[in-house]
Scaffold this active site. Structure first.
Site, PDB file in Angstrom:
ATOM      1  N   GLY A   9       0.806  -1.214   0.000  1.00  0.00           N
ATOM      2  CA  GLY A   9       0.000   0.000   0.000  1.00  0.00           C
ATOM      3  C   GLY A   9       0.839   1.264   0.000  1.00  0.00           C
ATOM      4  N   ASN A  31      -3.176  -8.324   0.629  1.00  0.00           N
ATOM      5  CA  ASN A  31      -4.178  -9.042  -0.166  1.00  0.00           C
ATOM      6  C   ASN A  31      -4.498  -8.303  -1.462  1.00  0.00           C
ATOM      7  OD1 ASN A  31      -5.849  -6.914   0.576  1.00  0.00           O
ATOM      8  ND2 ASN A  31      -7.265  -8.153   1.791  1.00  0.00           N
ATOM      9  N   ASN A  34      -6.580  -3.084  -2.177  1.00  0.00           N
ATOM     10  CA  ASN A  34      -6.530  -1.637  -2.413  1.00  0.00           C
ATOM     11  C   ASN A  34      -5.086  -1.196  -2.629  1.00  0.00           C
ATOM     12  OD1 ASN A  34      -7.591   0.972  -2.663  1.00  0.00           O
ATOM     13  ND2 ASN A  34      -7.238   1.429  -0.510  1.00  0.00           N
ATOM     14  N   SER A 123      -4.506   6.010  14.251  1.00  0.00           N
ATOM     15  CA  SER A 123      -4.929   7.222  13.548  1.00  0.00           C
ATOM     16  C   SER A 123      -5.330   8.306  14.534  1.00  0.00           C
ATOM     17  CB  SER A 123      -6.124   6.884  12.647  1.00  0.00           C
ATOM     18  OG  SER A 123      -6.756   8.055  12.174  1.00  0.00           O
ATOM     19  N   TYR A 147     -14.565   4.031  11.188  1.00  0.00           N
ATOM     20  CA  TYR A 147     -13.135   3.824  10.961  1.00  0.00           C
ATOM     21  C   TYR A 147     -12.330   4.154  12.211  1.00  0.00           C
ATOM     22  CZ  TYR A 147      -8.387   5.055   9.607  1.00  0.00           C
ATOM     23  OH  TYR A 147      -7.025   5.175   9.576  1.00  0.00           O
ATOM     24  N   LYS A 151     -10.046   1.726  15.047  1.00  0.00           N
ATOM     25  CA  LYS A 151      -8.685   1.985  15.518  1.00  0.00           C
ATOM     26  C   LYS A 151      -8.630   2.041  17.044  1.00  0.00           C
ATOM     27  CE  LYS A 151      -6.516   2.386  11.552  1.00  0.00           C
ATOM     28  NZ  LYS A 151      -5.442   1.443  11.130  1.00  0.00           N
ATOM     29  N   ASN A 177      -2.140  13.325   8.818  1.00  0.00           N
ATOM     30  CA  ASN A 177      -2.576  13.236   7.414  1.00  0.00           C
ATOM     31  C   ASN A 177      -1.389  12.979   6.490  1.00  0.00           C
ATOM     32  OD1 ASN A 177      -4.568  15.137   8.943  1.00  0.00           O
ATOM     33  ND2 ASN A 177      -5.709  14.459   7.138  1.00  0.00           N
ATOM     34  N   LEU A 198      -7.414  14.564   0.346  1.00  0.00           N
ATOM     35  CA  LEU A 198      -7.295  15.834  -0.361  1.00  0.00           C
ATOM     36  C   LEU A 198      -6.200  15.844  -1.421  1.00  0.00           C
ATOM     37  CD1 LEU A 198      -7.974  18.834  -0.750  1.00  0.00           C
ATOM     38  CD2 LEU A 198      -6.449  19.343   1.178  1.00  0.00           C
ATOM     39  N   ARG A 229      -5.688  21.046   8.690  1.00  0.00           N
ATOM     40  CA  ARG A 229      -5.206  19.726   9.074  1.00  0.00           C
ATOM     41  C   ARG A 229      -3.680  19.731   9.184  1.00  0.00           C
ATOM     42  NH1 ARG A 229      -9.724  19.722   9.825  1.00  0.00           N
ATOM     43  NH2 ARG A 229     -11.382  18.264   9.221  1.00  0.00           N
ATOM     44  N   ARG A 289     -19.138  18.445   5.361  1.00  0.00           N
ATOM     45  CA  ARG A 289     -19.421  17.018   5.532  1.00  0.00           C
ATOM     46  C   ARG A 289     -19.641  16.710   7.008  1.00  0.00           C
ATOM     47  NH1 ARG A 289     -14.508  14.116   2.399  1.00  0.00           N
ATOM     48  NH2 ARG A 289     -13.412  15.427   3.904  1.00  0.00           N
ATOM     49  N   ASP A 292     -16.757  16.245   9.970  1.00  0.00           N
ATOM     50  CA  ASP A 292     -15.528  17.002   9.766  1.00  0.00           C
ATOM     51  C   ASP A 292     -15.374  18.055  10.864  1.00  0.00           C
ATOM     52  OD1 ASP A 292     -14.758  15.615   7.563  1.00  0.00           O
ATOM     53  OD2 ASP A 292     -15.215  17.188   6.111  1.00  0.00           O
TER      54      ASP A 292
END
Length: 352
Positions: A9, A31, A34, A123, A147, A151, A177, A198, A229, A289, A292
């Site tokens: 990744g 795997n 992604n 995270s 999500y 974590k 980030n 972003l 951020r 959103r 956020d």
């Protein structure tokens, strides 16, 4: 030998570079749900060293245990998992299965193979809405999406594991980030479908793959109205994993922020990327959103004290490196080719 889960990744490939450059041997497990194995071919080209790749899922405890034993693994850096905040709201159970159950089976395999050193990719989403800034490791934990909750569940699980007095050495790294790419332009972020973060979206607008950027809200209580951020270069992030691995000499649990301590707004990023790329980034303003927050950035003090680690790369360098990756790989790894012998020699001279 170090096992890196999610090794193909975006973050995993850069962690593999850091480990190989430090002279460590690596077995990468992924795997490929992604990610793209081409990233690891390029990692080996950059480093001039080989790694081992195994196609496997962390939920397959037997296979992971076999890999740990077969390669004499001494420590695990655990990066595998689903990571899109928005998608987690739509498919929460899928996130719990992949992230929480996957980690449970990984840890079980580690215990069976007597491997008890673990660096876990957590995270900053575990903090939720900031009650004060900058965010230090003592800030209350109250994630606002599935999500982030996966974590936090994993962090609590690993805390209990350490309390079992079983000789475990564990470090939870709370990322802010991650952005940017390897300076060679050979390895970078290649999201499947529409980017959820972003900088890759901005880069795809700059290269012409997307028409324009949508900015979610410009009425926050910030200097330009857009969210702020803490963006950290992925190379700095990768070096944090190496620092954590070196620090885990005694049994116990460390929890550490990996951030810069600097906050940049969405429009700061847009303007900096325009300067780095020489391209205009058209954008439109949308509604905020749900979930956020206005401002979020780290207090990185403990990372320096506990790991001897600090970030070194600026937002300008993050944008320049990401643009180099995007420019050289307009379609990501799709249809990509390994660098030529001349290109490889140039990268080896640069990093040797």
């Amino acid at each position: 030998m170090i096992l890196v889960t999610g090794g193909a990744g975006y973050i995993g490939s850069h962690v593999c570079i850091a480990l190989l450059d430090a002279g460590l041997d690596v077995v990468a497990v992924d795997n490929l749900s992604n990610s793209n194995k081409a990233s690891l071919d390029r990692v080996q080209s950059i480093c001039g060293r080989s790694l081992v790749f195994r196609l496997a899922d962390i939920r397959d405890e037997e296979t992971i245990c076999e890999i740990l034993r077969a390669f004499g693994v001494t420590a695990v850096i655990h990066l595998a998992g689903l990571k899109a905040v928005g998608d987690s709201n739509v498919r929460p159970m899928t996130y719990y299965e992949n992230n929480v159950l996957g980690t449970m089976r990984l840890v079980s395999a580690m215990k069976r193979a007597n491997v008890k050193t673990l660096v876990f990719s957590s995270s900053a989403t575990v903090y939720g809405i900031p009650r004060y800034l900058p965010l230090d490791e003592k800030h209350p934990l109250d994630p606002t999406n599935p999500y982030g909750r996966t974590k936090l569940v994993i962090e609590e699980m690993l805390k209990d594991l350490c309390r079992s007095n079983d000789g475990w050495r564990i470090c939870n790294l709370r990322y802010f980030n991650p952005v940017g790419a390897h300076e060679s332009g050979l390895v970078g972020e290649d999201p499947l479908g529409v980017p959820s973060n972003l900088l890759p979206f901005v880069a795809q607008v700059a290269i012409g793959r997307r028409e324009k950027l949508r900015i979610w809200g410009n009425d926050y209580d910030t200097p330009d109205g857009t969210g702020i951020r803490d963006f950290i270069h992925v190379i700095d992030l990768a070096s944090g994993h190496l620092s954590a691995l070196r620090q885990l000499r005694q049994p116990g649990l460390l929890t550490v922020n990996l951030g810069t301590g600097n906050g940049y707004s969405v429009l700061d990023v847009v303007r900096t990327f325009e300067a780095a790329s020489g391209r205009s980034i058209p954008y439109e303003i949308g509604e905020r959103r749900a979930g956020d927050v206005a401002v979020c950035y780290a207090d990185p003090t403990f990372a320096k004290d506990a790991l001897g680690w600090t970030s070194t790369r600026s937002l300008q360098q993050m944008c320049e490196d990401h643009w180099r990756w995007q420019l050289q790989n307009p379609n990501g790894y799709h249809g990509s080719k390994l660098p030529t012998v001349r290109e490889r020699s140039r990268h080896l001279r640069r990093h040797g």
